[in-house]
Design a protein around this motif. Sequence first.
Motif, PDB file in Angstrom:
ATOM      1  N   SER A  81      37.774  28.504  29.446  1.00 16.13           N
ATOM      2  CA  SER A  81      39.141  27.965  29.188  1.00 16.13           C
ATOM      3  C   SER A  81      40.179  28.588  29.992  1.00 16.13           C
ATOM      4  O   SER A  81      39.718  29.597  30.562  1.00 16.13           O
ATOM      5  CB  SER A  81      39.553  28.301  27.500  1.00 16.13           C
ATOM      6  N   PHE A  82      41.100  27.965  30.164  1.00 13.12           N
ATOM      7  CA  PHE A  82      42.241  28.424  30.902  1.00 13.12           C
ATOM      8  C   PHE A  82      42.735  29.962  30.664  1.00 13.12           C
ATOM      9  O   PHE A  82      43.001  30.747  31.325  1.00 13.12           O
ATOM     10  CB  PHE A  82      43.295  27.757  31.244  1.00 13.12           C
ATOM     11  N   ALA A  83      42.730  30.101  29.451  1.00 10.95           N
ATOM     12  CA  ALA A  83      43.215  31.349  28.828  1.00 10.95           C
ATOM     13  C   ALA A  83      41.939  32.710  29.316  1.00 10.95           C
ATOM     14  O   ALA A  83      42.595  33.578  29.387  1.00 10.95           O
ATOM     15  CB  ALA A  83      43.331  31.354  27.257  1.00 10.95           C
ATOM     16  N   GLN A  84      40.996  32.322  29.126  1.00 12.13           N
ATOM     17  CA  GLN A  84      39.962  33.146  29.614  1.00 12.13           C
ATOM     18  C   GLN A  84      39.990  33.599  31.245  1.00 12.13           C
ATOM     19  O   GLN A  84      39.569  34.737  31.595  1.00 12.13           O
ATOM     20  CB  GLN A  84      38.486  32.607  29.229  1.00 12.13           C
ATOM     21  N   LEU A  85      40.400  32.482  31.789  1.00 15.73           N
ATOM     22  CA  LEU A  85      40.411  32.691  33.264  1.00 15.73           C
ATOM     23  C   LEU A  85      41.788  33.595  33.746  1.00 15.73           C
ATOM     24  O   LEU A  85      41.653  34.125  34.398  1.00 15.73           O
ATOM     25  CB  LEU A  85      40.700  31.180  33.925  1.00 15.73           C
ATOM     26  N   THR A  86      42.664  33.504  32.725  1.00 14.46           N
ATOM     27  CA  THR A  86      43.858  33.806  33.301  1.00 14.46           C
ATOM     28  C   THR A  86      44.398  35.164  32.445  1.00 14.46           C
ATOM     29  O   THR A  86      45.415  35.907  32.337  1.00 14.46           O
ATOM     30  CB  THR A  86      45.113  33.060  33.208  1.00 14.46           C
ATOM     31  N   HIS A  87      43.369  35.692  31.590  1.00 15.14           N
ATOM     32  CA  HIS A  87      43.356  36.977  30.871  1.00 15.14           C
ATOM     33  C   HIS A  87      43.690  38.227  31.327  1.00 15.14           C
ATOM     34  O   HIS A  87      44.136  39.289  30.764  1.00 15.14           O
ATOM     35  CB  HIS A  87      42.689  36.971  29.606  1.00 15.14           C
ATOM     36  N   LEU A  88      43.418  38.461  32.518  1.00 24.03           N
ATOM     37  CA  LEU A  88      43.295  39.630  33.348  1.00 24.03           C
ATOM     38  C   LEU A  88      44.636  40.190  33.637  1.00 24.03           C
ATOM     39  O   LEU A  88      44.649  41.441  33.581  1.00 24.03           O
ATOM     40  CB  LEU A  88      42.453  39.388  34.822  1.00 24.03           C
ATOM     41  N   SER A  89      45.743  39.601  33.520  1.00 22.94           N
ATOM     42  CA  SER A  89      47.110  40.099  33.631  1.00 22.94           C
ATOM     43  C   SER A  89      48.109  38.942  33.338  1.00 22.94           C
ATOM     44  O   SER A  89      47.704  37.982  32.991  1.00 22.94           O
ATOM     45  CB  SER A  89      47.431  40.511  35.259  1.00 22.94           C
ATOM     46  N   TRP A 141      46.282  36.390  45.666  1.00 30.10           N
ATOM     47  CA  TRP A 141      46.481  37.152  44.380  1.00 30.10           C
ATOM     48  C   TRP A 141      45.534  36.937  43.082  1.00 30.10           C
ATOM     49  O   TRP A 141      45.136  37.522  42.619  1.00 30.10           O
ATOM     50  CB  TRP A 141      47.918  37.124  44.085  1.00 30.10           C
ATOM     51  N   ILE A 142      45.207  35.709  43.425  1.00 30.26           N
ATOM     52  CA  ILE A 142      44.121  35.038  42.406  1.00 30.26           C
ATOM     53  C   ILE A 142      43.042  35.587  42.761  1.00 30.26           C
ATOM     54  O   ILE A 142      42.050  36.251  41.980  1.00 30.26           O
ATOM     55  CB  ILE A 142      44.058  33.414  42.763  1.00 30.26           C
ATOM     56  N   LEU A 143      42.475  35.655  43.983  1.00 32.56           N
ATOM     57  CA  LEU A 143      41.230  36.545  44.462  1.00 32.56           C
ATOM     58  C   LEU A 143      41.315  37.824  44.084  1.00 32.56           C
ATOM     59  O   LEU A 143      40.318  38.538  43.675  1.00 32.56           O
ATOM     60  CB  LEU A 143      40.711  36.088  45.867  1.00 32.56           C
ATOM     61  N   ALA A 144      42.217  38.421  44.331  1.00 37.20           N
ATOM     62  CA  ALA A 144      42.602  39.817  44.024  1.00 37.20           C
ATOM     63  C   ALA A 144      42.164  40.291  42.520  1.00 37.20           C
ATOM     64  O   ALA A 144      41.761  41.145  41.963  1.00 37.20           O
ATOM     65  CB  ALA A 144      43.849  40.417  44.507  1.00 37.20           C
ATOM     66  N   HIS A 145      42.859  39.343  41.591  1.00 42.81           N
ATOM     67  CA  HIS A 145      42.626  39.750  39.996  1.00 42.81           C
ATOM     68  C   HIS A 145      40.883  39.615  39.882  1.00 42.81           C
ATOM     69  O   HIS A 145      40.785  40.212  39.073  1.00 42.81           O
ATOM     70  CB  HIS A 145      43.277  38.395  39.309  1.00 42.81           C
ATOM     71  N   TYR A 146      40.137  38.916  40.586  1.00 41.25           N
ATOM     72  CA  TYR A 146      38.980  38.645  40.256  1.00 41.25           C
ATOM     73  C   TYR A 146      37.934  39.582  41.219  1.00 41.25           C
ATOM     74  O   TYR A 146      36.849  39.603  41.103  1.00 41.25           O
ATOM     75  CB  TYR A 146      38.344  37.154  40.521  1.00 41.25           C
ATOM     76  N   LYS A 147      38.737  40.463  42.058  1.00 45.65           N
ATOM     77  CA  LYS A 147      38.108  41.204  43.161  1.00 45.65           C
ATOM     78  C   LYS A 147      37.058  40.394  43.917  1.00 45.65           C
ATOM     79  O   LYS A 147      35.697  40.872  43.991  1.00 45.65           O
ATOM     80  CB  LYS A 147      37.312  42.329  42.051  1.00 45.65           C
ATOM     81  N   LEU A 148      37.454  39.284  44.566  1.00 48.59           N
ATOM     82  CA  LEU A 148      36.666  38.468  45.229  1.00 48.59           C
ATOM     83  C   LEU A 148      37.006  38.344  46.665  1.00 48.59           C
ATOM     84  O   LEU A 148      36.309  37.936  47.526  1.00 48.59           O
ATOM     85  CB  LEU A 148      36.693  37.173  44.695  1.00 48.59           C
ATOM     86  N   LEU A 149      37.755  39.352  47.081  1.00 49.84           N
ATOM     87  CA  LEU A 149      38.167  39.442  48.608  1.00 49.84           C
ATOM     88  C   LEU A 149      36.999  40.031  49.235  1.00 49.84           C
ATOM     89  O   LEU A 149      36.900  39.735  50.688  1.00 49.84           O
ATOM     90  CB  LEU A 149      39.372  40.352  48.718  1.00 49.84           C
ATOM     91  N   GLY A 150      36.030  41.056  48.822  1.00 53.47           N
ATOM     92  CA  GLY A 150      35.173  41.866  49.443  1.00 53.47           C
ATOM     93  C   GLY A 150      35.596  42.595  50.715  1.00 53.47           C
ATOM     94  O   GLY A 150      34.830  42.617  51.587  1.00 53.47           O
TER      95      GLY A 150
END
Length: 263
Positions: A81-89, A141-150
């Motif tokens: 869900s969109f809520a699950q995708l965006t619950h990090l902050s 910043w979206i990638l930074a939330h998921y720590k996907l920048l590597g």
Amino acid sequence: NSKHPKGGEPGKYVDIKNMSKPVEGYILVFFCVLWIVATALMTKANGIAYRATNIYLSSWGSLFLSFYTLNDWTTEKEIISFAQLTHLSWTLKWWYGLFFTSAVVFGGTIGMFGLFGNFDHSAAILTLTLSTISMLFSVLWILAHYKLLGCCCCDHDLKVGSLFEAFVGVVVLISWIVVLAKVTTYGNIAPTVGGNIETGSVGSNIYAFSWASFVFALFIVQEWKAERAVEFAQTQEKHIQGLGISGVVGHAEIDNIHDDDDI
């Protein structure tokens, strides 16, 4: 009754409710793709949607409702869900929104260059540049939330909730203020959604979605500030509770010393 005889054979039933689960999802995905294409074609610069406001509002409304319904379906099926995708902050959902609105402005500006006619090319280039920057910051910043920048340096510099995030939010907010001042005033390329016959400007998404981008950038800064305030209050509360526990332990140790002296 969700069950019916299969092929007329007695005692054999098919659960229609279970059969419809994946089919409904496929249909919703199809409608999402369909309305992405249809909305892009109808609301492009000088598109058919600007001949009647009903077409413009209906196309965007249909696109929104398609994704809204798909989100409800995936939530009900416990897929995502969109809520699950965006619950990090608190800011993550607004970064998603900013990316979308910036992309729409970018596409609308590209469409302006495909039209014949006189318009302010400098304003269009400015809008194209700032919308691109806005999209890039949003993706980062979206990638930074998921720590996907590597990248260790990127993970350190693009820390979620840092002052740097607030700084980027302010920069993006100022950028959209500049866009609004440059392109949405009378005589410029996007004074209204439908354009202006007197000035020769055509209808485009630039007006509406430039304002939407400004609002999303404003919410990013506001939500960052609100989240930091809540975290500060929670930290202070834990600190006070820790002092209270230490005080209780300290008094207990003093009482034990006094008891030993009495003995």
